[in-house]
Design an enzyme around this catalytic site. Sequence first.
Site, short mmCIF file in Angstrom:
data_model
loop_
_atom_site.label_atom_id
_atom_site.label_comp_id
_atom_site.label_asym_id
_atom_site.label_seq_id
_atom_site.Cartn_x
_atom_site.Cartn_y
_atom_site.Cartn_z
N LYS A 39 0.84 -1.20 0.00
CA LYS A 39 0.00 0.00 0.00
C LYS A 39 0.88 1.26 0.00
O LYS A 39 0.64 2.20 -0.76
CB LYS A 39 -0.91 -0.01 1.24
CG LYS A 39 -1.86 1.15 1.29
CD LYS A 39 -2.57 1.25 2.62
CE LYS A 39 -3.75 0.31 2.70
NZ LYS A 39 -4.48 0.49 3.97
N THR A 125 -12.52 5.62 15.20
CA THR A 125 -13.60 5.52 16.19
C THR A 125 -13.23 4.49 17.24
O THR A 125 -12.97 3.33 16.91
CB THR A 125 -14.90 5.11 15.48
OG1 THR A 125 -15.13 6.04 14.43
CG2 THR A 125 -16.06 5.11 16.44
N ASN A 210 -23.20 8.57 15.26
CA ASN A 210 -23.50 7.49 14.31
C ASN A 210 -24.72 6.69 14.75
O ASN A 210 -25.55 6.31 13.93
CB ASN A 210 -22.28 6.58 14.14
CG ASN A 210 -21.33 7.11 13.07
OD1 ASN A 210 -21.54 8.19 12.54
ND2 ASN A 210 -20.29 6.37 12.77
N GLY A 255 -35.92 2.53 3.05
CA GLY A 255 -35.43 1.64 2.00
C GLY A 255 -34.87 0.36 2.56
O GLY A 255 -35.43 -0.21 3.51
N GLY A 259 -25.79 0.17 5.64
CA GLY A 259 -24.68 -0.78 5.64
C GLY A 259 -23.40 0.02 5.81
O GLY A 259 -23.43 1.13 6.35
N CYS A 262 -19.16 1.63 8.91
CA CYS A 262 -19.25 2.44 10.13
C CYS A 262 -20.47 2.12 10.98
O CYS A 262 -20.34 1.68 12.11
CB CYS A 262 -19.25 3.92 9.77
SG CYS A 262 -17.82 4.36 8.79
N ARG A 329 -18.61 -3.35 2.23
CA ARG A 329 -18.64 -3.86 3.61
C ARG A 329 -20.05 -3.70 4.21
O ARG A 329 -20.62 -2.62 4.17
CB ARG A 329 -17.60 -3.13 4.46
CG ARG A 329 -16.19 -3.63 4.15
CD ARG A 329 -15.14 -2.87 4.88
NE ARG A 329 -14.98 -1.51 4.37
CZ ARG A 329 -14.17 -0.61 4.89
NH1 ARG A 329 -13.46 -0.91 5.95
NH2 ARG A 329 -14.08 0.59 4.35
C1 UGA Z 1 -21.22 7.53 8.17
C2 UGA Z 1 -21.57 8.92 8.72
O1 UGA Z 1 -22.54 9.55 7.87
C3 UGA Z 1 -20.32 9.79 8.81
O2 UGA Z 1 -20.66 11.03 9.41
C4 UGA Z 1 -19.29 9.07 9.68
O3 UGA Z 1 -18.09 9.82 9.78
C5 UGA Z 1 -18.97 7.73 9.06
O4 UGA Z 1 -20.19 6.95 8.99
C6 UGA Z 1 -17.94 7.07 9.93
O5 UGA Z 1 -18.23 6.73 11.07
O6 UGA Z 1 -16.76 6.97 9.52
P1 UGA Z 1 -20.88 6.49 5.73
O7 UGA Z 1 -20.91 5.15 6.40
O8 UGA Z 1 -19.83 6.78 4.72
O9 UGA Z 1 -20.78 7.66 6.84
O10 UGA Z 1 -22.26 6.60 4.94
P2 UGA Z 1 -23.64 7.40 5.04
O11 UGA Z 1 -23.73 8.31 3.89
O12 UGA Z 1 -23.85 7.96 6.38
O13 UGA Z 1 -24.67 6.19 4.80
C7 UGA Z 1 -24.73 5.07 5.66
C8 UGA Z 1 -25.78 4.10 5.23
O14 UGA Z 1 -27.07 4.58 5.56
C9 UGA Z 1 -25.84 3.79 3.74
O15 UGA Z 1 -25.99 2.38 3.57
C10 UGA Z 1 -27.07 4.52 3.25
O16 UGA Z 1 -27.68 3.87 2.15
C11 UGA Z 1 -27.96 4.45 4.47
N1 UGA Z 1 -28.97 5.53 4.54
C12 UGA Z 1 -28.58 6.83 4.73
C13 UGA Z 1 -30.33 5.22 4.48
O17 UGA Z 1 -30.72 4.05 4.33
N2 UGA Z 1 -31.25 6.24 4.60
C14 UGA Z 1 -30.89 7.52 4.77
O18 UGA Z 1 -31.79 8.39 4.89
C15 UGA Z 1 -29.52 7.82 4.83
#
Ligand code: UGA
Length: 443
Positions: A39, A125, A210, A255, A259, A262, A329
């Site tokens: 890497k 985290t 989160n 929906g 996933g 995080c 993941r």
């Molecule tokens: C999430 C948090 O949003 C970040 O603020 C945080 O820093 C990050 O985890 C982390 O702990 O590192 P992330 O996992 O990249 O970020 O993705 P999100 O955009 O938050 O979406 C998470 C999941 O929730 C996705 O599977 C998405 O499809 C789902 N989701 C999101 C829904 O099903 N409905 C919604 O209204 C929003």
Amino acid sequence: MEFDFDVMVLGLGPVGLVTAVGFAELGHRVLGVDIQVEKVNALKQGKVPFYEPGVEPALQKHLREHRIAFDHDAAPWIPRAEVIFVCVGTPTKPSGEADLSAVRSVVEEVRRHAHGYTLVVEKSTVPVLTARWMEQEFQKVADHDIEVASNPEFLREGSALHDFLHPDRIVLGVRSSRAEHILRNLYRGIETEFLVTDIETAEIIKHASNAFLAMKISFINMIADLCEKTDADVVDVARGMGLDPRIGPSFLRAGLGFGGSCFPKDIRAFQHIGQTLQLDFELLTSILRINEQRIHRFVQHFEEVLGDLKGRTLALLGLSFKPNTDDIREAPSLKVIQALRARGARLHLHDPVAIPNVQKLFPESPPDLIYFEDPYEAIRDADGLGIITEWDLYQTLDLPRVKSLLKRPVVVDGRNIFDPETMLNLGFVYRGMGRGRWLRKKS
Ligand code: UGA
């Protein structure tokens, strides 16, 4: 290699690399370290080993301008570091507890090699009280001058570099004004709210944020089930709720559920903290249970329309856990694939970038499981179409063409990307998640 640096970043996964490149964007000289030699070699060539928009060009610019450098060995650099960001992975153990073995190795290395004042900052985290344990470890070193701080990340995959440079807030958990000063100085140039607090509070802010976001998602998914039973529409319910500024409209998209690397992991770790401290964290158990049930509801929609799925061909669009990433993941797609295969369905799969990752888990085996580069080819002759991830590409599909390609015009929209009225008018048998108003309407 000779390199003078202001910041050292240990662990170059998505969080670590974005942190390293982000600090370089802010004008600092950054040394990134990861024990994976391959890497590190790729990064030295300007190649980013995962899909994260904007990171690769920024990395290449900072390499050219000697603002960033990489090594696989931290030992020679630690004595010269004033501030070290810990960005190593904290996966889940089978018990749900966070596995801190990588953090432990970092603590060991810093303990052995630190010289003079060193600020060790938790970025990954970690469970609350991790910093306190780190402090105890560092206290075992005679004449140590190692301080710990917490600066949790709130980066979303797919917009991580943007989130680093334009955060909603920067949380600094510190024990001294010296640590606060160092961290504020590193983030100079970023206009945002700085919350300076104690370390334990900062650690909790990350897990609590989160868990709260995941709770919003599971909450609206619970309501989605109610809407399906009562001929109501969850999209309008979410809109109606979201107009209340105390609730807000975001993270209320019903929906297939959440996933990613995080939310599921962090909630399990948070649950474990609650258990360890003998607190009632049952709410978190419900969040995860509701989320699991989304997969069954999605599969049921197909069964309610098509009956037994054995031998049926279903086209599934979107495999990454969310759009704009190749990360699979804890992606809902993986569980959907398992559930549908267990019922004997044949699957045609498409995703713009995540197919190579999914193929490692589910190798192609025609005619039961086939990957397609073109979504229309995946749809051709299928008995039904399922939307799993809301990539832009799918939102702009040529719907009359989709209908003409499908053997039966059945669409189960796991992310509610289509307008039900339009779908019914086009002659589809359309099912969204929580869109009860249209569930029993005929096209
Ligand atoms: C999430 C948090 O949003 C970040 O603020 C945080 O820093 C990050 O985890 C982390 O702990 O590192 P992330 O996992 O990249 O970020 O993705 P999100 O955009 O938050 O979406 C998470 C999941 O929730 C996705 O599977 C998405 O499809 C789902 N989701 C999101 C829904 O099903 N409905 C919604 O209204 C929003």
